[in-house]
Scaffold this motif. Sequence first.
Motif, PDB file in Angstrom:
ATOM      1  N   GLY A  61       0.796  -1.363   0.067  1.00 28.54           N
ATOM      2  CA  GLY A  61      -0.037  -0.019   0.043  1.00 28.54           C
ATOM      3  C   GLY A  61       0.695   1.216  -0.048  1.00 28.54           C
ATOM      4  N   GLU A  62       2.064   1.222   0.296  1.00 30.22           N
ATOM      5  CA  GLU A  62       3.060   2.303   0.319  1.00 30.22           C
ATOM      6  C   GLU A  62       3.623   2.330  -1.396  1.00 30.22           C
ATOM      7  N   GLU A  63       3.841   3.836  -1.734  1.00 30.35           N
ATOM      8  CA  GLU A  63       4.425   4.156  -2.873  1.00 30.35           C
ATOM      9  C   GLU A  63       5.765   4.474  -2.909  1.00 30.35           C
ATOM     10  N   ALA A  64       6.469   3.916  -4.094  1.00 32.48           N
ATOM     11  CA  ALA A  64       7.921   4.113  -4.240  1.00 32.48           C
ATOM     12  C   ALA A  64       7.951   4.638  -5.501  1.00 32.48           C
ATOM     13  N   THR A  65       9.032   5.730  -5.971  1.00 30.53           N
ATOM     14  CA  THR A  65       9.177   6.460  -7.049  1.00 30.53           C
ATOM     15  C   THR A  65      10.268   5.930  -7.757  1.00 30.53           C
ATOM     16  N   GLY A  66      10.267   5.655  -9.107  1.00 29.26           N
ATOM     17  CA  GLY A  66      11.204   5.251  -9.766  1.00 29.26           C
ATOM     18  C   GLY A  66      11.559   6.087 -11.108  1.00 29.26           C
ATOM     19  N   ASP A  67      12.073   5.738 -12.164  1.00 29.98           N
ATOM     20  CA  ASP A  67      12.104   6.714 -13.467  1.00 29.98           C
ATOM     21  C   ASP A  67      10.934   7.035 -14.156  1.00 29.98           C
ATOM     22  N   LYS A 113       1.922   7.945 -13.717  1.00 27.33           N
ATOM     23  CA  LYS A 113       3.088   8.472 -14.429  1.00 27.33           C
ATOM     24  C   LYS A 113       3.506   9.590 -13.896  1.00 27.33           C
ATOM     25  N   THR A 114       4.884  10.015 -13.566  1.00 25.20           N
ATOM     26  CA  THR A 114       5.269  11.265 -13.107  1.00 25.20           C
ATOM     27  C   THR A 114       5.833  12.099 -14.225  1.00 25.20           C
ATOM     28  N   TRP A 140      11.131  -4.330  -6.762  1.00 19.46           N
ATOM     29  CA  TRP A 140      11.053  -3.603  -8.133  1.00 19.46           C
ATOM     30  C   TRP A 140      12.372  -3.418  -8.612  1.00 19.46           C
ATOM     31  N   VAL A 141      12.853  -3.897  -9.659  1.00 19.37           N
ATOM     32  CA  VAL A 141      14.129  -4.139 -10.094  1.00 19.37           C
ATOM     33  C   VAL A 141      13.859  -3.163 -11.435  1.00 19.37           C
ATOM     34  N   GLU A 142      14.964  -2.392 -11.553  1.00 20.02           N
ATOM     35  CA  GLU A 142      15.130  -1.270 -12.912  1.00 20.02           C
ATOM     36  C   GLU A 142      16.351  -1.544 -13.571  1.00 20.02           C
ATOM     37  N   GLY A 143      16.567  -1.110 -14.755  1.00 22.43           N
ATOM     38  CA  GLY A 143      17.751  -1.154 -15.456  1.00 22.43           C
ATOM     39  C   GLY A 143      18.304  -2.527 -15.715  1.00 22.43           C
ATOM     40  N   THR A 144      19.482  -2.283 -16.770  1.00 26.12           N
ATOM     41  CA  THR A 144      20.137  -3.599 -17.037  1.00 26.12           C
ATOM     42  C   THR A 144      20.788  -4.389 -15.782  1.00 26.12           C
ATOM     43  N   LYS A 145      21.006  -3.711 -14.875  1.00 24.83           N
ATOM     44  CA  LYS A 145      21.685  -4.137 -13.999  1.00 24.83           C
ATOM     45  C   LYS A 145      20.756  -4.796 -12.693  1.00 24.83           C
ATOM     46  N   ASN A 146      19.450  -4.653 -13.282  1.00 24.99           N
ATOM     47  CA  ASN A 146      18.246  -4.976 -12.160  1.00 24.99           C
ATOM     48  C   ASN A 146      18.800  -4.256 -10.703  1.00 24.99           C
ATOM     49  N   GLU A 147      18.437  -3.249 -10.844  1.00 22.99           N
ATOM     50  CA  GLU A 147      18.874  -2.425  -9.490  1.00 22.99           C
ATOM     51  C   GLU A 147      17.521  -2.385  -8.843  1.00 22.99           C
TER      52      GLU A 147
END
Length: 180
Positions: free
Chosen positions: A31-37, A77-78, A167-174
């Motif tokens: 229920g909590e929000e995280a911010t990514g790209d 969307k941000t 939640w993973v992002e990018g080619t390095k799965n950060e």
Amino acid sequence: MKIRPPLVALLAVSAAALTACSGSGQELGYGEEATGDGVDVTVVRVEAGSTGDLASLKDAVKYDGRTPYYLHYRVTKTKDGSVKGPSFDVANDKNRLTRLSILPSFPTPTVGDDGELSYSPAPKFEKCTDDQSSSDFNKAPQGETYEACSIYLSAEGDTSAPSEVTWVEGTKNETVAVWK
């Protein structure tokens, strides 16, 4: 060798930058929000299914002993323009679960008893529906939100419920965020 103070300061700044980029992510509750790209993501809940839910799949017998878990999440969307939706890893205390991909745009061709070719639609899961496609979302303005769901399968015979969603992002799965 003697290290000069400016070099020590530079090394300390470099170490701090590397730590900040290591992708450890923030730890959140459902229920909590995280911010990514370009997006904000909220993992709403993980819901257990039953093995019977998998009966509609082709070769359903190969899923015997596995439990489906439905990951419900919200994306906002941000920024305007094209954005990349979240990619998740779901795990329990023992194993990483396997994402079940169902491609509704590729119906299964079948040949009937009369020799006619027909296409059966992709299986649907009542507990897991999306309200908008990601291509529509890319055309949507900043501030647009959609709800989505992904299906993850336990290992055969593993009855442990998922304990975290990453939640993973990018080619390095950060790691951007971890919901527990």
